[in-house]
Design an enzyme around this catalytic site. Structure first.
Site, mmCIF file in Angstrom:
data_model
loop_
_atom_site.group_PDB
_atom_site.id
_atom_site.type_symbol
_atom_site.label_atom_id
_atom_site.label_comp_id
_atom_site.label_asym_id
_atom_site.label_seq_id
_atom_site.Cartn_x
_atom_site.Cartn_y
_atom_site.Cartn_z
ATOM 1 N N ASN A 10 22.249 -13.603 -11.334
ATOM 2 C CA ASN A 10 23.597 -13.421 -10.784
ATOM 3 C C ASN A 10 24.573 -13.900 -11.853
ATOM 4 O O ASN A 10 24.739 -15.101 -12.046
ATOM 5 C CB ASN A 10 23.714 -14.249 -9.491
ATOM 6 C CG ASN A 10 25.129 -14.294 -8.957
ATOM 7 O OD1 ASN A 10 26.004 -13.545 -9.393
ATOM 8 N ND2 ASN A 10 25.367 -15.187 -8.007
ATOM 9 N N TRP A 11 25.190 -12.934 -12.529
ATOM 10 C CA TRP A 11 26.068 -13.311 -13.643
ATOM 11 C C TRP A 11 27.431 -13.815 -13.180
ATOM 12 O O TRP A 11 28.238 -14.252 -14.000
ATOM 13 C CB TRP A 11 26.224 -12.117 -14.609
ATOM 14 C CG TRP A 11 25.104 -12.022 -15.598
ATOM 15 C CD1 TRP A 11 23.957 -12.757 -15.611
ATOM 16 C CD2 TRP A 11 25.034 -11.160 -16.742
ATOM 17 N NE1 TRP A 11 23.173 -12.399 -16.690
ATOM 18 C CE2 TRP A 11 23.815 -11.415 -17.401
ATOM 19 C CE3 TRP A 11 25.880 -10.177 -17.279
ATOM 20 C CZ2 TRP A 11 23.421 -10.749 -18.558
ATOM 21 C CZ3 TRP A 11 25.495 -9.499 -18.427
ATOM 22 C CH2 TRP A 11 24.272 -9.784 -19.064
ATOM 23 N N LYS A 12 27.691 -13.712 -11.875
ATOM 24 C CA LYS A 12 28.987 -14.180 -11.338
ATOM 25 C C LYS A 12 30.129 -13.574 -12.166
ATOM 26 O O LYS A 12 30.014 -12.428 -12.596
ATOM 27 C CB LYS A 12 29.024 -15.716 -11.303
ATOM 28 C CG LYS A 12 27.800 -16.284 -10.589
ATOM 29 C CD LYS A 12 27.899 -17.733 -10.256
ATOM 30 C CE LYS A 12 26.629 -18.174 -9.532
ATOM 31 N NZ LYS A 12 26.697 -19.542 -9.049
ATOM 32 N N HIS A 93 27.061 -14.649 -0.496
ATOM 33 C CA HIS A 93 26.946 -15.801 -1.405
ATOM 34 C C HIS A 93 27.976 -16.858 -0.990
ATOM 35 O O HIS A 93 29.088 -16.527 -0.588
ATOM 36 C CB HIS A 93 27.186 -15.349 -2.850
ATOM 37 C CG HIS A 93 26.810 -16.389 -3.850
ATOM 38 N ND1 HIS A 93 27.595 -17.505 -4.085
ATOM 39 C CD2 HIS A 93 25.728 -16.516 -4.649
ATOM 40 C CE1 HIS A 93 27.004 -18.257 -4.997
ATOM 41 N NE2 HIS A 93 25.868 -17.683 -5.354
ATOM 42 N N GLU A 95 29.844 -18.663 -2.651
ATOM 43 C CA GLU A 95 31.114 -18.607 -3.383
ATOM 44 C C GLU A 95 32.046 -17.565 -2.782
ATOM 45 O O GLU A 95 33.262 -17.653 -2.923
ATOM 46 C CB GLU A 95 30.846 -18.351 -4.874
ATOM 47 C CG GLU A 95 30.287 -19.609 -5.533
ATOM 48 C CD GLU A 95 29.472 -19.373 -6.784
ATOM 49 O OE1 GLU A 95 29.503 -18.257 -7.340
ATOM 50 O OE2 GLU A 95 28.774 -20.319 -7.205
ATOM 51 N N GLU A 168 20.117 -20.725 -0.692
ATOM 52 C CA GLU A 168 20.845 -21.407 -1.762
ATOM 53 C C GLU A 168 21.674 -22.551 -1.189
ATOM 54 O O GLU A 168 22.816 -22.326 -0.751
ATOM 55 C CB GLU A 168 21.792 -20.429 -2.457
ATOM 56 C CG GLU A 168 21.106 -19.251 -3.125
ATOM 57 C CD GLU A 168 21.966 -18.677 -4.243
ATOM 58 O OE1 GLU A 168 21.465 -18.589 -5.366
ATOM 59 O OE2 GLU A 168 23.132 -18.347 -3.993
ATOM 60 N N GLY A 174 24.830 -24.585 -9.381
ATOM 61 C CA GLY A 174 25.613 -24.929 -10.562
ATOM 62 C C GLY A 174 25.745 -26.428 -10.823
ATOM 63 O O GLY A 174 26.551 -26.853 -11.639
ATOM 64 N N SER A 214 20.392 -24.047 -9.321
ATOM 65 C CA SER A 214 19.944 -24.811 -10.484
ATOM 66 C C SER A 214 18.481 -24.561 -10.846
ATOM 67 O O SER A 214 17.770 -25.485 -11.259
ATOM 68 C CB SER A 214 20.214 -26.310 -10.286
ATOM 69 O OG SER A 214 21.606 -26.539 -10.166
#
Ligand code: PGA
Length: 257
Positions: A10-12, A93, A95, A168, A174, A214
């Site tokens: 997941n490159w965000k 997600h 975020e 997650e 992160g 992580s």
């Protein structure tokens, strides 16, 4: 892990065309690890370029809108990402749930829109640090996941092919500190039981459950050894071929020894 381990990057909001060489390197490396299914979710702007380059890996998106089209400035529909070459979409997600106030109901609507155009979905769930500290993590994740997934009668018959779940925990994303293997084992067991309850033994037992938060080359092997872990959703460590494929290698090793 009974099915092929699934390792998704997941490159965000990272990556311009300069990163295409990294995507190409990941794709070439993935060709040497065929026992692992490697996939990449770059930003929208790179879906089509990565799709054009990729010979092995599937390309996906990190979100989509719940409507087919219309007056939604700045939004992207499921059909558009599929047209750009996406084969899957990450939904729910944390975020997006936090940064864009996405409710379980909205995430469910997005899932239905994505499935309707033939995409596979990776449905994310996970508790906050406060939830875990107050002992509510399991109840919260069960409720969140059930409310975010389309009901069984609206799911395609091949649920296990089309659906992947990613656990997650928000506090592990992160931060450099992954959940403990005991915590992962407990939550993945709970999620497995819920999937069997919702979709039946045949499909529910085969849905892959990824761990995310992580994951790095040096902790991947112990995480993949946990029962009911079917792979990983990887953020920061998916941005370079060395770290991402280090994780893929950890997933393939038990099968190659
Ligand atoms: P991380 O992110 O690997 O950087 O912790 C995982 C994710 O948010 O999918």
């Amino acid at each position: 892990m009974t099915r092929r381990p699934y390792i998704v990057g997941n490159w965000k909001m990272h990556g311009t065309r300069a990163m295409l060489s990294e995507a190409r390197a990941i794709d070439r490396a993935a060709q040497r690890h065929m026992k692992v299914e490697v996939a990449l979710a770059p930003p929208y702007t790179l879906i089509h370029p990565v799709h054009r380059e990729a010979e092995q890996i599937a390309v996906g998106a990190q979100d989509c809108h719940d409507q087919d089209g219309g007056a939604h400035t700045g939004d992207i529909s499921a059909a558009m990402i599929a047209d750009a070459g996406a084969k899957f979409v990450i939904l729910g997600h944390s975020e997006r749930r936090q940064g864009h106030s996405e409710s379980d109901a909205l995430v469910r609507a997005k899932a239905q829109a994505a499935l309707a155009v033939g995409l596979r979905i990776i449905m994310c769930c996970g508790e906050s640090a406060e939830m875990r500290e107050s002992g509510q993590a399991v109840a919260f994740v069960k409720r969140q996941l059930e409310a975010s997934l389309p009901p069984a009668d609206l799911m395609p018959a091949d649920v296990a092919e089309r659906l992947t779940v990613a656990y997650e925990p928000i506090w592990a994303i992160g931060t450099g500190t992954a959940a403990t293997t005991d915590d992962i084992a407990e939550m993945h067991g709970v999620i497995r039981a819920l999937l069997v309850e919702l979709f039946g033994e045949e499909q529910g037992a085969e849905v892959r459950i990824l761990y995310g938060g992580s994951v790095k080359p040096d902790n991947a092997a112990e995480i993949f050894a946990v029962p009911e872990v079917g792979g990983a959703l990887v953020g920061g460590a998916s941005l370079t071929v060395d770290s991402f494929m280090g994780i893929a290698l950890a997933a393939s090793e038990p099968f190659e020894s």
